[in-house]
Write an enzyme that holds these catalytic residues in place. Structure first.
Site, mmCIF file in Angstrom:
data_model
loop_
_atom_site.group_PDB
_atom_site.id
_atom_site.type_symbol
_atom_site.label_atom_id
_atom_site.label_comp_id
_atom_site.label_asym_id
_atom_site.label_seq_id
_atom_site.Cartn_x
_atom_site.Cartn_y
_atom_site.Cartn_z
ATOM 1 N N HIS A 70 0.851 -1.203 0.000
ATOM 2 C CA HIS A 70 0.000 0.000 0.000
ATOM 3 C C HIS A 70 0.885 1.250 0.000
ATOM 4 C CE1 HIS A 70 -2.961 2.978 1.081
ATOM 5 N NE2 HIS A 70 -3.898 2.101 0.773
ATOM 6 N N GLU A 119 -3.935 2.024 -7.180
ATOM 7 C CA GLU A 119 -4.430 3.079 -6.301
ATOM 8 C C GLU A 119 -3.616 4.360 -6.521
ATOM 9 O OE1 GLU A 119 -6.734 1.463 -2.721
ATOM 10 O OE2 GLU A 119 -4.643 1.561 -2.155
HETATM 11 P P1 PGA Z 1 -9.920 5.471 0.302
HETATM 12 O O1 PGA Z 1 -8.695 4.494 0.581
HETATM 13 O O2 PGA Z 1 -11.070 4.612 -0.167
HETATM 14 O O3 PGA Z 1 -10.199 6.127 1.624
HETATM 15 O O4 PGA Z 1 -9.498 6.427 -0.738
HETATM 16 C C1 PGA Z 1 -8.392 3.460 -0.307
HETATM 17 C C2 PGA Z 1 -7.121 2.785 0.084
HETATM 18 O O5 PGA Z 1 -6.156 3.485 0.455
HETATM 19 O O6 PGA Z 1 -7.020 1.556 0.043
#
Ligand code: PGA
Length: 217
Positions: free
Chosen positions: A95, A144
């Site tokens: 992440h 992401e």
């Molecule tokens: P968010 O986070 O939905 O709050 O944008 C997603 C993530 O970081 O996995």
């Protein structure tokens, strides 16, 4: 097409309490018969509780938000794969918050992936874009974009698909999108046959909102 909806609670308790979240969500999800996989990723202290509550459900799974790059041994504070065995089926690895705040390098992440796979835990490998290499053996990739995380500025479906085109994905990759997914925008991603699912942070802390996202399947 089978879709995945992953809840990433991060370093939070869900709204109210874990017990209450589960009571609300599981009562609703019990009525669902679709073929989706829902993966709940609480922080470590709540994993056993969540695992116990979902064990009889065939479409709800548990994941960790991290896994150690070390094995069992003298590594204070680490949670190696062996200690997660039997509790989780998935592990979020790479992440962007861990890459940034804990300086996790590509090398460390590759080790984490192999530690998870050694014991049959499926990595959900996060990338920020095509600058992040995808370690061998990874099947589930969560794209992401950093600017979309926790900001309310989700990346549009056409933009996500454009990035997807530029990635060197393994054959048969399972491609997830994450970044400000909520009950209003989830359907736009899930209706695409190019997107296999969603990684949801903020909106997963509320069982009603998260349930609404799973209803977009
Ligand atoms: P968010 O986070 O939905 O709050 O944008 C997603 C993530 O970081 O996995």
């Amino acid at each position: 097409m089978k879709k995945y909806i992953v809840a990433n609670w991060k370093a939070n308790r869900p709204k109210n309490s874990v017990d209450e979240w589960l009571n609300v969500f599981l009562k609703k999800i019990n009525q669902q018969t679709d073929e989706s996989s829902i993966v709940l990723c609480p922080s470590f202290p709540f994993i056993p509780l969540v695992a116990e509550k979902v064990k009889s459900l065939k479409n709800v799974f548990v994941g960790s938000q991290d896994i150690s790059s070390f094995g069992e041994g003298n590594y204070t504070g680490e949670v190696p794969s062996a200690l997660l065995s039997g509790l989780v089926d998935y592990s979020i690895i790479g992440h962007s918050e861990r890459r940034t705040h804990l300086n996790e390098s590509d090398e460390i992440l590759t080790k984490k992936v192999s530690k998870a796979r050694e014991i049959g835990i499926e990595p959900i490998f996060c990338i920020r874009g095509n600058q992040d290499p995808i370690p061998e053996g990874v099947k589930i990739i969560a794209y992401e974009p950093v600017l979309a995380i926790g900001t309310g500025n989700n990346e549009s479906l056409p933009d996500v698909l454009q990035v997807k085109q530029s990635l060197k994905l393994p054959p048969d990759a399972i491609f997830l999108y994450g970044g400000s997914v909520d009950q209003d925008n989830a359907r736009s991603y899930l209706s695409s046959d190019q997107i296999n699912g969603l990684l949801v942070g903020t909106a997963s802390l509320d069982p009603e909102r998260f349930y609404a996202i799973t209803c977009s399947l």
